[in-house]
Motif scaffolding. Structure first.
Motif, PDB file in Angstrom:
ATOM      1  N   PHE A 176       0.828  -1.203   0.000  1.00  0.00           N
ATOM      2  CA  PHE A 176       0.000   0.000   0.000  1.00  0.00           C
ATOM      3  C   PHE A 176       0.866   1.259   0.000  1.00  0.00           C
ATOM      4  N   LEU A 177       1.953   1.252   0.772  1.00  0.00           N
ATOM      5  CA  LEU A 177       2.854   2.398   0.795  1.00  0.00           C
ATOM      6  C   LEU A 177       3.477   2.629  -0.571  1.00  0.00           C
ATOM      7  N   TYR A 178       3.795   1.548  -1.278  1.00  0.00           N
ATOM      8  CA  TYR A 178       4.367   1.668  -2.620  1.00  0.00           C
ATOM      9  C   TYR A 178       3.364   2.305  -3.582  1.00  0.00           C
ATOM     10  N   LEU A 179       2.124   1.886  -3.530  1.00  0.00           N
ATOM     11  CA  LEU A 179       1.099   2.456  -4.407  1.00  0.00           C
ATOM     12  C   LEU A 179       0.863   3.929  -4.093  1.00  0.00           C
TER      13      LEU A 179
ATOM     14  N   LEU B 228       1.512  20.119   2.952  1.00  0.00           N
ATOM     15  CA  LEU B 228       1.303  18.766   2.450  1.00  0.00           C
ATOM     16  C   LEU B 228       2.493  17.838   2.701  1.00  0.00           C
ATOM     17  N   PRO B 229       3.754  18.246   2.429  1.00  0.00           N
ATOM     18  CA  PRO B 229       4.866  17.312   2.676  1.00  0.00           C
ATOM     19  C   PRO B 229       4.949  16.842   4.124  1.00  0.00           C
ATOM     20  N   TRP B 230       4.613  17.722   5.046  1.00  0.00           N
ATOM     21  CA  TRP B 230       4.709  17.343   6.459  1.00  0.00           C
ATOM     22  C   TRP B 230       3.525  16.495   6.889  1.00  0.00           C
ATOM     23  N   VAL B 231       2.366  16.710   6.274  1.00  0.00           N
ATOM     24  CA  VAL B 231       1.223  15.837   6.544  1.00  0.00           C
ATOM     25  C   VAL B 231       1.516  14.431   6.030  1.00  0.00           C
ATOM     26  N   ILE B 232       2.114  14.335   4.843  1.00  0.00           N
ATOM     27  CA  ILE B 232       2.466  13.026   4.295  1.00  0.00           C
ATOM     28  C   ILE B 232       3.519  12.352   5.166  1.00  0.00           C
ATOM     29  N   LEU B 233       4.453  13.125   5.694  1.00  0.00           N
ATOM     30  CA  LEU B 233       5.455  12.572   6.593  1.00  0.00           C
ATOM     31  C   LEU B 233       4.787  11.907   7.805  1.00  0.00           C
ATOM     32  N   GLY B 234       3.825  12.603   8.394  1.00  0.00           N
ATOM     33  CA  GLY B 234       3.110  12.030   9.524  1.00  0.00           C
ATOM     34  C   GLY B 234       2.271  10.828   9.131  1.00  0.00           C
TER      35      GLY B 234
ATOM     36  N   TYR C  49       4.443   7.859   8.635  1.00  0.00           N
ATOM     37  CA  TYR C  49       4.900   7.355   9.926  1.00  0.00           C
ATOM     38  C   TYR C  49       3.848   6.421  10.539  1.00  0.00           C
ATOM     39  N   ILE C  50       2.567   6.775  10.346  1.00  0.00           N
ATOM     40  CA  ILE C  50       1.493   5.957  10.907  1.00  0.00           C
ATOM     41  C   ILE C  50       1.416   4.599  10.219  1.00  0.00           C
ATOM     42  N   ILE C  51       1.539   4.586   8.868  1.00  0.00           N
ATOM     43  CA  ILE C  51       1.368   3.325   8.143  1.00  0.00           C
ATOM     44  C   ILE C  51       2.687   2.583   7.932  1.00  0.00           C
ATOM     45  N   GLY C  52       3.823   3.293   8.055  1.00  0.00           N
ATOM     46  CA  GLY C  52       5.101   2.650   7.799  1.00  0.00           C
ATOM     47  C   GLY C  52       6.031   2.602   8.987  1.00  0.00           C
TER      48      GLY C  52
END
Length: 201
Positions: free
Chosen positions: A20-23, A105-111, A114-117
């Motif tokens: 899922f992280l890859y997609l 957005l980049p920092w939201v994606i970072l968080g 972190y939750i899923i990976g």
């Protein structure tokens, strides 16, 4: 093994826990890379290629220093970070209908990653490299009036010529420089506007 810096950028271990992280990262790469190509870098493939090369070189150097084996996520995040800064006031939507400015957005994606990976090193390095490119190419020379430390090499313009006329480069000079140029062009004369004959409405 001189091919390692290249293969480390394109390889991603896909498995039950990382699929899922890859997609998600493939989606980010397609979405924001295409937006950059049709937005700030429209008609300037050489400048876009230079951004990718600069970010890739910085990420490879960081990967060697930190013994990183996979460089795909940092490169994707660096591209996304540049887009977010060039469109920082745009309202974007994220998961579950959340809306905020693109600069976050980049920092939201970072968080989110972190939750899923469980790790934020890749995303953090990508954000820092993207910020380095954005600061040296746009922020420092244009907004702060400083020296231009980055410029696209001429051989890239020969390989990837601009698709539109005009000089290469980005943006507009700082406001102080624009006012000085306007004063020089005007020669100190005031623009009194268009005149009208008496009785005309």
């Amino acid at each position: 093994q001189i091919w390692r810096p290249i293969t480390a950028t394109f390889f991603f271990p896909v498995g039950p826990g990382t699929g899922f992280l890859y997609l998600v990262n493939l989606y980010f790469l397609y979405q924001y890379s295409s937006r950059l190509e049709t937005g700030a870098f429209d008609g300037r493939p050489a400048d876009y290629m230079f951004m990718l090369l600069f970010n890739w070189i910085c990420i490879v150097i960081t990967g060697l220093a930190m013994d990183m084996q996979l460089l795909m996520i940092p490169l994707i995040m660096s591209v996304l970070y540049v887009w977010a800064q060039l469109n920082r006031d745009m309202i974007v939507s994220f998961w579950f209908g959340t809306r905020f400015k693109a600069c976050y957005l980049p920092w939201v994606i970072l968080g989110f990653n972190y939750i899923i990976g469980g790790s934020v090193i890749n995303e953090l390095i990508g954000n820092l490299v993207g910020h380095l490119y954005f600061f040296l190419m746009f922020k420092y020379p244009m907004d702060l009036g400083g020296r231009n430390f980055l410029s696209t090499p001429q051989f890239l313009y020969r390989w990837f010529p601009n698709r539109r006329g005009g000089v290469s480069g980005f943006g507009v000079p700082p406001a102080s420089m624009r006012r000085a140029a306007d004063d020089q062009q005007g020669g100190g004369r005031h623009n009194w506007g268009q005149g009208f004959r008496l009785g005309d409405q």
